[in-house]
Scaffold this active site. Structure first.
Site, mmCIF file in Angstrom:
data_model
loop_
_atom_site.group_PDB
_atom_site.id
_atom_site.type_symbol
_atom_site.label_atom_id
_atom_site.label_comp_id
_atom_site.label_asym_id
_atom_site.label_seq_id
_atom_site.Cartn_x
_atom_site.Cartn_y
_atom_site.Cartn_z
ATOM 1 N N ARG A 52 93.842 66.408 88.131
ATOM 2 C CA ARG A 52 94.873 65.413 87.811
ATOM 3 C C ARG A 52 95.968 65.334 88.873
ATOM 4 O O ARG A 52 96.772 64.429 88.861
ATOM 5 C CB ARG A 52 95.528 65.764 86.461
ATOM 6 C CG ARG A 52 94.557 65.806 85.276
ATOM 7 C CD ARG A 52 94.039 64.419 84.948
ATOM 8 N NE ARG A 52 95.099 63.478 84.626
ATOM 9 C CZ ARG A 52 95.592 63.278 83.412
ATOM 10 N NH1 ARG A 52 95.092 63.921 82.391
ATOM 11 N NH2 ARG A 52 96.570 62.414 83.209
ATOM 12 N N LYS A 149 80.878 76.487 77.700
ATOM 13 C CA LYS A 149 81.255 76.874 76.359
ATOM 14 C C LYS A 149 82.769 76.895 76.236
ATOM 15 O O LYS A 149 83.426 77.020 77.274
ATOM 16 C CB LYS A 149 80.658 78.236 76.016
ATOM 17 C CG LYS A 149 81.189 79.377 76.884
ATOM 18 C CD LYS A 149 80.918 80.711 76.302
ATOM 19 C CE LYS A 149 81.966 81.153 75.348
ATOM 20 N NZ LYS A 149 83.184 81.714 75.976
ATOM 21 N N HIS A 179 77.163 82.228 80.520
ATOM 22 C CA HIS A 179 76.996 82.971 81.773
ATOM 23 C C HIS A 179 76.363 84.345 81.570
ATOM 24 O O HIS A 179 75.850 84.935 82.507
ATOM 25 C CB HIS A 179 78.312 83.045 82.570
ATOM 26 C CG HIS A 179 79.307 84.020 82.041
ATOM 27 N ND1 HIS A 179 80.118 83.763 80.970
ATOM 28 C CD2 HIS A 179 79.634 85.275 82.454
ATOM 29 C CE1 HIS A 179 80.899 84.814 80.753
ATOM 30 N NE2 HIS A 179 80.626 85.752 81.636
ATOM 31 N N LYS A 183 73.396 87.012 83.986
ATOM 32 C CA LYS A 183 73.645 88.374 84.479
ATOM 33 C C LYS A 183 72.316 89.041 84.815
ATOM 34 O O LYS A 183 71.346 88.935 84.068
ATOM 35 C CB LYS A 183 74.407 89.190 83.432
ATOM 36 C CG LYS A 183 75.862 88.715 83.292
ATOM 37 C CD LYS A 183 76.657 89.603 82.357
ATOM 38 C CE LYS A 183 78.004 89.006 82.053
ATOM 39 N NZ LYS A 183 79.065 89.413 82.966
ATOM 40 N N GLU A 217 85.987 94.577 76.188
ATOM 41 C CA GLU A 217 86.798 94.255 77.365
ATOM 42 C C GLU A 217 88.089 95.047 77.296
ATOM 43 O O GLU A 217 88.622 95.260 76.202
ATOM 44 C CB GLU A 217 87.142 92.772 77.385
ATOM 45 C CG GLU A 217 85.947 91.862 77.470
ATOM 46 C CD GLU A 217 86.380 90.412 77.560
ATOM 47 O OE1 GLU A 217 86.535 89.938 78.685
ATOM 48 O OE2 GLU A 217 86.594 89.777 76.518
ATOM 49 N N ASP A 236 84.528 82.753 70.571
ATOM 50 C CA ASP A 236 84.572 82.936 72.023
ATOM 51 C C ASP A 236 83.416 83.808 72.518
ATOM 52 O O ASP A 236 82.913 83.601 73.616
ATOM 53 C CB ASP A 236 85.923 83.573 72.410
ATOM 54 C CG ASP A 236 86.139 83.660 73.913
ATOM 55 O OD1 ASP A 236 85.794 82.690 74.608
ATOM 56 O OD2 ASP A 236 86.654 84.690 74.390
ATOM 57 N N HIS A 241 77.677 84.661 73.563
ATOM 58 C CA HIS A 241 77.183 85.781 74.379
ATOM 59 C C HIS A 241 76.433 86.830 73.542
ATOM 60 O O HIS A 241 75.346 87.260 73.897
ATOM 61 C CB HIS A 241 78.330 86.475 75.118
ATOM 62 C CG HIS A 241 79.146 85.566 75.983
ATOM 63 N ND1 HIS A 241 78.604 84.519 76.688
ATOM 64 C CD2 HIS A 241 80.478 85.539 76.279
ATOM 65 C CE1 HIS A 241 79.561 83.900 77.379
ATOM 66 N NE2 HIS A 241 80.703 84.500 77.143
ATOM 67 N N LYS A 341 88.858 92.439 72.710
ATOM 68 C CA LYS A 341 89.727 92.519 73.891
ATOM 69 C C LYS A 341 90.622 93.745 73.721
ATOM 70 O O LYS A 341 90.804 94.237 72.613
ATOM 71 C CB LYS A 341 90.575 91.260 74.013
ATOM 72 C CG LYS A 341 89.713 90.026 74.302
ATOM 73 C CD LYS A 341 90.433 88.997 75.120
ATOM 74 C CE LYS A 341 89.600 87.766 75.378
ATOM 75 N NZ LYS A 341 88.652 87.901 76.486
#
Ligand code: BG6
Length: 489
Positions: A52, A149, A179, A183, A217, A236, A241, A341
């Site tokens: 943008r 996603k 993704h 891997k 994570e 998420d 995944h 997380k």
């Protein structure tokens, strides 16, 4: 229908919507740089980043030089390679919701090019972008579209996006990216299972006692508060995944590596997942949210204290659950999934726990006899088979030891990042490692009742200290089945 294999001599335009956004800067442009460096881009490839900002080319190049370089491994970077890479790049200021702006994209394309459209934007823009591309005459049978996603927020929105994108692109032109499927170790899991004969006879209940899949994570929500707080760990990570990892662990051998042969088998797994009732949700799932603690040796604030997170947010940053697959191979084998997380370590691992000894002749020291196959996806990539061995010395005392396959040292070849590998697949028209529409919808169909169940139960996330392995209820979930999470000490 398979996508026709593109000719390397044909000009290729890769158009990135959200071209100066976070994903593009951190993953897509570095991956394209690496593909360029290793001569994996067709000669006449042009990359058009859309954003943008009303920048001229110089301002755009200045921005990406500053931002993107930091995400390229230093040993792979050279000024010369970078200079030849940026010759492929151009920029256009485009409002993706304004059909008039799409003529600007057209003006920048090479005559007769094949086109890859990468939609690294909010999913709410996907349909409008596809309609505008089509309206500007930019879609033909050679075009491909890559959808990032999360694809939708629930089953209905995912169906609607799929349906509407399907008005402009055939299914074989749609690359729904996850993704994790790019891997190296995840792709290697297919080889472990279907390129070796030794595991297959054991790869089922009751020889397998349980399966656990952890994607932990250590990072927090970072600068993605706006996106994350409206999404949560279930949407998420689990919906995509973790379920994709589960599919590869649990699928039947496909008849070939043909995209539909593989995806048919994965779909069967998703459709065989036992639907959860509200009572199952209450018993077999754990929602968590991190409170203040420490992570990677530094103090970490609570999720609710993170910038731009509402103080009353009840978004989950952790999920653990027990699933079941209703088919002959997996009946009665509990499948534990866990992600979060701000956990104690960055650790993604699949653990296959084999059955207990039916009887032991070794007395007490054999009580902890466990055979486990542990497939570590990250941070390092290795496969370990945990066996029992005799401790040296007199007597018959047992201790677990590991047979180790260290993939990093077994192969000296360069290991491409997931995005690089998947982008090359898109360029080559290879769909095997992308989600098909029915797969994505089946994943939503299983996940949605869990999210609804939490709502019906008024289930608030349980606090866990940043830097821990999650709420105590997550260990209790395992303990009820006589198992425990495998965790780095
Ligand atoms: C993304 C999620 O899909 O995967 C992020 O949106 C998460 O929240 C990331 O951090 C994890 O990916 P990786 O490859 O670092 O394990």
């Amino acid at each position: 229908m398979a996508h026709p294999t593109p000719s390397p001599a044909t000009p290729l335009d890769i158009v990135i919507f959200g071209g100066v956004g976070d994903l593009s800067v951190r993953k897509l442009l570095p991956a394209l740089y690496m593909a360029h460096l290793h001569n994996n881009l067709p000669e006449q490839t042009q990359i058009i980043a859309l954003g943008r900002q009303s920048w001229d080319r110089a301002a755009f190049l200045h921005f990406i030089q500053e931002k993107v370089r930091g995400f390229i491994e230093s040993k792979a970077y050279s000024d010369q390679a970078w200079a030849s890479f940026v010759r492929r790049l151009s920029y256009a200021c485009v409002d993706a919701t304004d059909p008039a702006d799409f003529h600007e994209i057209k003006a920048q394309m090479q005559p007769g090019s094949e086109r890859v459209y990468y939609l690294a934007t909010a999913p709410s823009l996907f349909v409008g972008i596809c309609a505008n591309l089509s309206g500007a005459g930019l879609v033909d049978e050679r075009s491909r579209v890559v959808l990032e996603k999360p694809l939708g927020h629930d089953l209905a929105s995912a169906r609607q996006i799929n349906h509407e994108v399907g008005q402009y692109f055939e299914e074989h032109q749609v690359f729904r990216i996850d993704h994790y499927l790019g891997k190296e170790t995840v792709q290697n899991l297919m080889v472990l299972r279907f390129g070796n004969s030794i595991f297959e006879p054991l790869w089922r209940g009751p020889q397998i006692k349980s399966v656990q899949i952890t994607v932990a994570e250590s990072v927090g929500v970072g600068n993605r508060a706006g996106f994350y707080d409206g999404t949560g760990a279930m949407r998420d990570m689990v919906q995509n995944h973790l379920l994709q990892l589960l599919c590869i662990v649990a699928m039947e051998p496909p008849v070939s590596l043909d995209p539909d042969a593989v995806r048919d088998e994965k779909l069967k797994v998703l459709r065989s997942l036992r639907p959860m009732t509200v009572a199952d949700v209450a018993r077999d799932t754990v929602r968590g949210q991190y409170s203040a603690g420490a992570s990677d040796g530094e103090a970490a604030v609570a999720y609710l204290q993170e910038a731009n997170i509402p103080a009353s947010s009840s978004t989950e940053t952790f999920v653990a659950l027990k699933a079941h697959i209703n088919n002959w191979r997996w009946a009665n084998v509990p499948i534990f999934l866990r992600t979060g997380k701000r956990m104690a370590a960055r650790q993604s691992e699949i653990v296959i726990e084999f059955a207990d000894l039916p009887f032991t002749i070794f007395g007490d020291s054999a009580h902890q006899s466990v055979n486990r196959l542990m497939i570590r996806l990250q941070p390092e990539e290795h496969i370990q088979l945990q066996m029992m061995a005799k401790e040296p010395g007199s007597g018959m005392k047992l201790r677990p030891v590991s047979l180790n396959l260290d993939l990093q040292s077994a192969f000296t070849e360069r290991r491409a990042e997931a995005y690089e590998r998947l982008l090359i697949d898109v360029i080559k028209g290879r769909l095997t490692h992308f989600m098909r529409r029915d797969e994505l919808e089946a994943a939503w169909a299983w996940v949605e009742p869990i999210i609804d169940g939490w709502q019906q139960l008024g289930e608030k996330p349980k606090a866990y200290t940043a830097g821990s392995w999650g709420p105590a209820a997550s260990s209790a979930l395992m303990a009820r089945e006589g198992s425990s999470w495998v965790e780095e000490s």
